[in-house]
Scaffold this active site. Structure first.
Site, PDB file in Angstrom:
ATOM      1  N   HIS A 100     -85.081  81.736  66.742  1.00 40.57           N
ATOM      2  CA  HIS A 100     -85.614  80.381  66.559  1.00 40.57           C
ATOM      3  C   HIS A 100     -87.139  80.513  66.651  1.00 40.57           C
ATOM      4  CE1 HIS A 100     -81.771  79.632  68.746  1.00 40.57           C
ATOM      5  NE2 HIS A 100     -81.685  78.522  68.047  1.00 40.57           N
ATOM      6  N   ASP A 103     -88.386  80.731  70.160  1.00 37.74           N
ATOM      7  CA  ASP A 103     -88.030  81.918  70.964  1.00 37.74           C
ATOM      8  C   ASP A 103     -89.155  82.928  70.915  1.00 37.74           C
ATOM      9  OD1 ASP A 103     -85.428  80.874  70.952  1.00 37.74           O
ATOM     10  OD2 ASP A 103     -84.749  82.234  69.369  1.00 37.74           O
ATOM     11  N   GLU A 231     -74.066  75.724  60.978  1.00 38.80           N
ATOM     12  CA  GLU A 231     -73.268  76.325  62.053  1.00 38.80           C
ATOM     13  C   GLU A 231     -72.495  75.234  62.783  1.00 38.80           C
ATOM     14  OE1 GLU A 231     -75.389  79.135  64.570  1.00 38.80           O
ATOM     15  OE2 GLU A 231     -74.115  78.593  66.250  1.00 38.80           O
ATOM     16  N   GLU A 267     -69.031  80.442  64.666  1.00 42.29           N
ATOM     17  CA  GLU A 267     -69.164  81.034  66.001  1.00 42.29           C
ATOM     18  C   GLU A 267     -67.860  80.851  66.774  1.00 42.29           C
ATOM     19  OE1 GLU A 267     -72.882  80.414  68.014  1.00 42.29           O
ATOM     20  OE2 GLU A 267     -71.880  80.166  69.940  1.00 42.29           O
ATOM     21  N   ASP A 295     -71.515  84.154  64.141  1.00 42.75           N
ATOM     22  CA  ASP A 295     -72.151  84.317  65.441  1.00 42.75           C
ATOM     23  C   ASP A 295     -71.067  84.878  66.343  1.00 42.75           C
ATOM     24  OD1 ASP A 295     -74.616  83.520  64.671  1.00 42.75           O
ATOM     25  OD2 ASP A 295     -74.742  81.755  65.968  1.00 42.75           O
ATOM     26  N   ASP A 306     -69.688  76.236  76.207  1.00 50.22           N
ATOM     27  CA  ASP A 306     -70.123  77.335  75.360  1.00 50.22           C
ATOM     28  C   ASP A 306     -70.666  78.464  76.239  1.00 50.22           C
ATOM     29  OD1 ASP A 306     -70.613  78.457  72.883  1.00 50.22           O
ATOM     30  OD2 ASP A 306     -72.473  77.367  72.509  1.00 50.22           O
ATOM     31  N   ASP A 308     -70.677  81.640  75.612  1.00 52.78           N
ATOM     32  CA  ASP A 308     -71.360  82.665  74.813  1.00 52.78           C
ATOM     33  C   ASP A 308     -71.226  84.067  75.394  1.00 52.78           C
ATOM     34  OD1 ASP A 308     -72.237  80.845  72.910  1.00 52.78           O
ATOM     35  OD2 ASP A 308     -74.202  80.549  73.825  1.00 52.78           O
ATOM     36  N   ASP A 338     -74.574  86.172  69.065  1.00 55.99           N
ATOM     37  CA  ASP A 338     -75.047  84.979  69.776  1.00 55.99           C
ATOM     38  C   ASP A 338     -74.313  84.945  71.118  1.00 55.99           C
ATOM     39  OD1 ASP A 338     -76.120  82.644  70.558  1.00 55.99           O
ATOM     40  OD2 ASP A 338     -75.452  81.444  68.852  1.00 55.99           O
TER      41      ASP A 338
HETATM   42  C1  XLS Z   1     -75.739  77.017  70.124  1.00 57.04           C
HETATM   43  C2  XLS Z   1     -75.845  77.745  68.866  1.00 57.04           C
HETATM   44  C3  XLS Z   1     -77.224  78.286  68.572  1.00 57.04           C
HETATM   45  C4  XLS Z   1     -77.359  78.649  67.124  1.00 57.04           C
HETATM   46  C5  XLS Z   1     -78.755  78.811  66.651  1.00 57.04           C
HETATM   47  O1  XLS Z   1     -74.676  76.739  70.628  1.00 57.04           O
HETATM   48  O2  XLS Z   1     -74.885  78.746  68.822  1.00 57.04           O
HETATM   49  O3  XLS Z   1     -77.510  79.362  69.392  1.00 57.04           O
HETATM   50  O4  XLS Z   1     -76.651  79.797  66.827  1.00 57.04           O
HETATM   51  O5  XLS Z   1     -79.478  77.644  66.767  1.00 57.04           O
HETATM   52 NI    NI Z   2     -74.743  80.243  67.384  1.00 53.11          NI
HETATM   53 NI    NI Z   3     -73.143  78.598  70.711  1.00 51.21          NI
END
Ligand code: XLS
Ligand code: NI
Ligand code: NI
Length: 436
Positions: A100, A103, A231, A267, A295, A306, A308, A338
């Site tokens: 991003h 980032d 996404e 994702e 992702d 989430d 991740d 991700d």
């Molecule tokens: C958040 C998203 C984010 C996107 C990019 O939940 O996964 O990380 O992949 O903005």
């Molecule tokens: Ni993502």
């Molecule tokens: Ni996410």
């Protein structure tokens, strides 16, 4: 200067290896279905979790030990972090990264200052890309962290915020193009609602569509011809996100004439939050010709948010790679991690363990999926199931030769349909285990 002095390039050592910092399955030059593993998987490291994640959660302070980071928002720290990021990605052997705008470079006091900060860091990104050959999988704009985006960005009730989001996206797109990005992602940060009583949903969705159309025009204007990705995610941070799942995204894109310009970036953890499997989301996108990128991560089925996490479940990675191969493979997209290490895994070396293990899990999934396809038993069980469509009445219907009238006559003459095709679910599930 090196941030990871004790680590050298992660080698491929094969399945017998007991070295936790070696690949057992990911042999980047090995050929699978006529392509190298590197080209199939197109691994990508994310800047946000891996280089900005500090291990804080809503209940606790940062835990991560990152000796190279001075903890400030200075440009110098941001530039230095780029060198560390590329050292990491190079040692890992991943060909791509993703970021991003916020980032990589600090937000300034004004839009102009933020743009200048970004330009300053992009110079270093460019140098490091050239030095290492690592490429940008996709760029995106962070349209959700700053307080101005509290009501969303393109769906904000505040027209100036909408305009600011357009300005920020214009810059992020230009920078992505400048860095040779292979795509651009729109994740709908806060594009959704917390409360329907205060929300004009139709107006918000029209604004979102207008924003995306402007992005399409701008990409054309600057000569950026790589795909745009939406996404999907159903909730978090908002109660309901408009891009809630693959089907909702496809419907939105179709309704507003955006489908030709977009594919989906799926994702796993978002699929789970939507009450779907990742395989479901991949099949929905694939069947619509809109499977773009993934992702790569996983959630925890007992937690409703989430998380991740790095995916290590071979059943999951096999399902992902099977759908991806089925729909023609990743071309501009990639397997983008991700994912973040747990806050208890605070050492820099944990970043390596996490990526190496998940790369191997996807490589193994790819090998298993390719073996399943080469063997052909699954495909033939599926095609047997639909055999009645290959000739006779089925083929005629598929060719558009029938109407309700003609089918009524046909079935009056033919009588009751015979139950001719078992689902074979259990046999198929056993077969999958055979390949694993
Ligand atoms: C958040 C998203 C984010 C996107 C990019 O939940 O996964 O990380 O992949 O903005
Ligand atoms: Ni993502
Ligand atoms: Ni996410």
């Amino acid at each position: 200067m090196t941030a990871f002095p004790e680590i050298s390039r992660i080698p491929f050592e094969g399945p017998q290896s007991r070295n936790p910092l070696a690949f057992r399955y990911y042999d980047e030059n090995a050929m699978v279905e006529g392509k190298t593993m590197k080209d199939h998987l197109r691994f990508s490291v994310v800047y946000w979790h891996t280089f900005r994640g500090q291990g804080s959660d809503p209940f606790g302070a940062p835990t991560a030990v990152r000796p190279w980071d001075d903890g400030t928002d200075s440009l110098e720290n941001a530039r230095n972090r780029v060198r560390v990021a590329f050292e990491f990605i190079e040692k890992l052997g991943a060909p791509f990264y993703a970021f991003h705008d916020r980032d990589v470079a600090p937000e300034g006091q004004t839009l102009g200052e933020s743009n200048a900060n970004l330009d300053a860091v992009v110079e270093v990104l460019k140098e490091e890309q050239q030095r290492t050959g690592i490429r940008l999988l996709w760029g995106t704009a962070n349209l959700f962290s700053h307080p101005r985006y509290m009501h969303g960005a393109a769906t904000s009730c505040n027209a100036d915020v909408f305009a600011y989001a357009c300005a920020q996206t214009k810059k992020a797109l230009e920078v992505t193009h400048e860095l040779g990005g292979e795509g651009y992602v729109f994740w709908g940060g806060r594009e959704g609602y917390q409360c329907l009583w205060n929300t004009d949903m139709r107006r918000e969705q029209e604004h979102l569509a207008r924003f995306l159309h402007m992005a399409v025009s701008h990409a054309k204007a600057i000569g950026f011809s790589k795909p745009f990705y939406i996404e999907p995610k159903p909730k978090e941070p908002t109660k309901h996100q408009y891009d809630s799942d693959a089907a909702a995204c496809l419907n939105f894109l179709r309704q507003y004439d955006l489908l030709p310009y977009f594919k989906l970036n799926l994702e796993t953890n978002h699929a789970t939050l939507a009450g779907h499997t990742m395989q479901h989301e991949l099949e929905v996108a694939g069947a619509a010709g809109a499977l773009g990128s993934i992702d790569a991560n996983t959630g925890d089925c007992l937690l409703g948010w989430d998380t991740d996490q790095f995916a290590t479940d071979i059943y999951l990675t096999t399902a992902c790679m099977h759908s991806i191969l089925k729909y023609g493979g990743l071309t501009t997209g990639g397997v983008n991690f991700d994912a973040k290490v747990r806050r208890e895994s605070f050492d820099p070396i944990d970043l390596f363990y996490a990526h190496v293990g998940s790369m191997d899990a996807f490589a193994r999934g790819l090998l298993i999926a390719a073996a399943m396809r080469a063997d052909g038993r699954l495909e033939s069980l599926v095609s047997d199931r639909y055999a009645s469509w290959n000739s006779g009445l089925g083929a005629e219907i598929e060719n558009g030769q029938h109407s309700f009238d003609s089918l009524s006559s046909a079935m009056l003459a033919k009588g009751n349909p015979a139950p001719n095709a078992s689902g074979r679910q259990e046999r198929i599930e056993n077969l999958i285990n055979e390949y694993l």
